[in-house]
Design a protein around this motif. Structure first.
Motif, PDB file in Angstrom:
ATOM      1  N   VAL A 168       0.842  -1.202   0.000  1.00 25.33           N
ATOM      2  CA  VAL A 168       0.000   0.000   0.000  1.00 25.33           C
ATOM      3  C   VAL A 168       0.876   1.250   0.000  1.00 25.33           C
ATOM      4  N   VAL A 169       1.886   1.271   0.864  1.00 20.01           N
ATOM      5  CA  VAL A 169       2.793   2.422   0.909  1.00 20.01           C
ATOM      6  C   VAL A 169       3.598   2.517  -0.385  1.00 20.01           C
ATOM      7  N   PHE A 172       6.877   2.495   8.407  1.00 27.18           N
ATOM      8  CA  PHE A 172       6.663   3.754   9.125  1.00 27.18           C
ATOM      9  C   PHE A 172       7.495   4.880   8.522  1.00 27.18           C
ATOM     10  N   ILE A 173       8.771   4.606   8.251  1.00 26.40           N
ATOM     11  CA  ILE A 173       9.659   5.627   7.695  1.00 26.40           C
ATOM     12  C   ILE A 173       9.149   6.113   6.343  1.00 26.40           C
ATOM     13  N   HIS A 174       8.786   5.181   5.477  1.00 26.07           N
ATOM     14  CA  HIS A 174       8.394   5.552   4.113  1.00 26.07           C
ATOM     15  C   HIS A 174       6.989   6.140   4.049  1.00 26.07           C
ATOM     16  N   SER A 175       6.192   5.945   5.095  1.00 25.53           N
ATOM     17  CA  SER A 175       4.842   6.529   5.097  1.00 25.53           C
ATOM     18  C   SER A 175       4.838   7.980   5.557  1.00 25.53           C
ATOM     19  N   ILE A 233      -3.604  10.055   6.136  1.00 27.54           N
ATOM     20  CA  ILE A 233      -4.133   8.717   6.384  1.00 27.54           C
ATOM     21  C   ILE A 233      -3.047   7.652   6.230  1.00 27.54           C
ATOM     22  N   LEU A 234      -2.096   7.861   5.313  1.00 30.86           N
ATOM     23  CA  LEU A 234      -0.994   6.924   5.147  1.00 30.86           C
ATOM     24  C   LEU A 234      -0.036   7.011   6.333  1.00 30.86           C
ATOM     25  N   GLN A 235       0.204   8.208   6.829  1.00 28.46           N
ATOM     26  CA  GLN A 235       1.042   8.371   8.011  1.00 28.46           C
ATOM     27  C   GLN A 235       0.421   7.675   9.222  1.00 28.46           C
ATOM     28  N   PHE A 236      -0.894   7.832   9.377  1.00 21.18           N
ATOM     29  CA  PHE A 236      -1.587   7.170  10.478  1.00 21.18           C
ATOM     30  C   PHE A 236      -1.498   5.660  10.337  1.00 21.18           C
ATOM     31  N   GLY A 237      -1.691   5.165   9.099  1.00 22.87           N
ATOM     32  CA  GLY A 237      -1.610   3.732   8.863  1.00 22.87           C
ATOM     33  C   GLY A 237      -0.225   3.177   9.162  1.00 22.87           C
TER      34      GLY A 237
END
Length: 419
Positions: free
Chosen positions: A192-193, A287-290, A296-300
């Motif tokens: 997803v990321v 986490f780093i790449h989000s 919403i991607l950062q939260f995920g």
């Protein structure tokens, strides 16, 4: 060619122990129920970043059609899906089909781009099969494990696996099911990321020089080598009911062990796949790449990291010491890959060298200083956390310097007024 040679080597090694290797297992999934259907569809999604929207819809339709056909055939002949998923074969067929299309119907840059997309998808799938083969090899070639050393060193951290294990058990089946899903579908979260990072490939007709899949694959390539050097099975096996008569005692997650550490012989089935925690390493990479994605991607990415930590500790698969080593492992690899992309300089070399030194020091202290660490938890516990935090801080400060500086827009010079 290097990847193909590596896969063939693992295939030969697995065959030596009487089991199919990664190439055979992947070939079987063309017809038989795959081990992870979601992973195959996620891999196909990675390949489709090079396609137009029309081509994507056609590819997805063909994959679903093949899966429905195979499902009906299995149902007609009475073949039950006892293991794996009843879907996913179609996605693998589509990926391989586009490899044929690239060779026979594309030329020049278009062929190269499509082959890169196919290669990315197949590498993700092969990474899973390669990992399975590695785990088999660790269980067959490392009869003695070092769990007692890590469990003793973990006293300095307050025995987090025992603590989180009791907490997860208190949450009941709902909490366990959520954490189990997060743990199992880690690769899907990575896709997803990665899809966000590769969203412009179809338009720009090129891949970015660095993205999450590269880090994911390198972690999976290097991690098992550490398993061979530092074999550990995990608290639920070494100190829990899952270890059977091989376990020291049935202590996890109620009673932390108290014993003089020494190597212990374990079975030839359980993988020695704890040190470092690669699930933590992969979740850290996600986490780093989000961080540069939408909110919403950062939260995920943050949720997947926290939930993965909860699962690795709460299910008894890892010790706290594994988690710390996994974080340092990832940051060092990520720094090396980014330095390779932008060109090595003093700051990159310094960061990679420091991360490597800290990681080596962690493993050495777990092996040779566990009793001292357990006897002085208020000294070594904070030291372990500070060592990890220093690598985190070094990574943040160094990579911040690497970010392109935004140039301010030129201010128009004042013009004389007309009189």
């Amino acid at each position: 060619m290097v990847t193909l040679g590596f896969l063939i080597t693992l295939e030969i090694a697995a065959r030596h122990y009487g089991l199919p290797g990664p190439v055979t297992n992947q070939a079987r999934e063309l017809v038989f129920p795959p081990k992870s259907g979601p992973l195959l569809y996620a891999s196909m999604a990675l390949m489709m970043v090079v396609l137009t929207w029309r081509q994507r819809f056609i590819a997805a339709g063909i994959a679903i059609g093949i899966d429905i056909t195979l499902f009906l055939v299995r149902w007609a002949v009475g073949a039950r899906t006892t293991e794996g998923h009843p879907f996913g074969n179609g996605a693998l067929w589509v990926v391989l089909g586009y490899a044929v299309v690239a060779v026979t119907r594309r030329v020049g840059r278009e062929r190269t781009l499509l082959l890169k997309g196919v290669g990315l998808a197949l590498l993700l799938v092969a990474g899973r099969k390669t990992g399975d083969a590695w785990l088999l090899i660790t269980s067959k070639t490392r009869p003695a494990v070092l769990d007692q050393y890590v469990a003793t060193a973990d006293h300095a951290l307050g025995d987090p696996s025992w603590l989180v294990g009791r907490f997860v058990r208190a949450t009941g089946p709902i909490g366990a099911h959520v954490l189990d899903y997060v743990y199992i579908q880690l690769a899907v979260a990575a896709v997803v990321v990665a899809l966000y990072q590769l969203r412009n490939v179809a338009v720009e007709r090129r891949f970015p020089r660095h993205h999450l899949v590269r880090t994911f694959l390198v972690i999976g390539l290097l991690g098992p080598g550490i398993y061979m050097i530092f074999p550990v099975v995990g608290p639920v096996f070494a100190y829990g009911a899952d270890g059977g008569h091989w376990a020291v005692a049935n202590l996890w997650p109620d009673t932390p062990p108290v014993n003089a550490p020494h190597p212990m012989v374990f079975d030839e089935i359980t993988p020695r796949n704890c040190m470092p925690s690669l699930h933590t390493a992969w979740a850290t990479a996600i986490f780093i790449h989000s961080r540069k994605g939408p909110r919403i991607l950062q939260f995920g990415g943050a949720f997947w990291l926290v939930a993965t930590l909860g699962a690795t500790l709460g299910f008894g698969y890892h010790y706290g010491a594994d988690i710390i080593a996994g974080v340092v492992f990832t940051l060092t690899i990520e720094a090396a890959l980014r330095s390779l992309e932008r060109g090595w300089d003093r700051s990159g070399i310094r960061l990679v060298a420091y991360g490597t030194a800290v990681f080596t020091a962690l493993l050495a202290s777990y092996r040779y200083l566990p009793v001292t660490m357990a006897e002085h938890p208020w000294v070594f516990g904070p030291l372990l956390i500070l060592a990890m935090a220093s690598v985190i801080q070094g990574y943040i400060l160094t990579t911040k310097q690497w970010e392109p500086k935004a140039t301010p827009a030129p201010r128009p010079e004042p013009q004389p007024e007309l009189v």
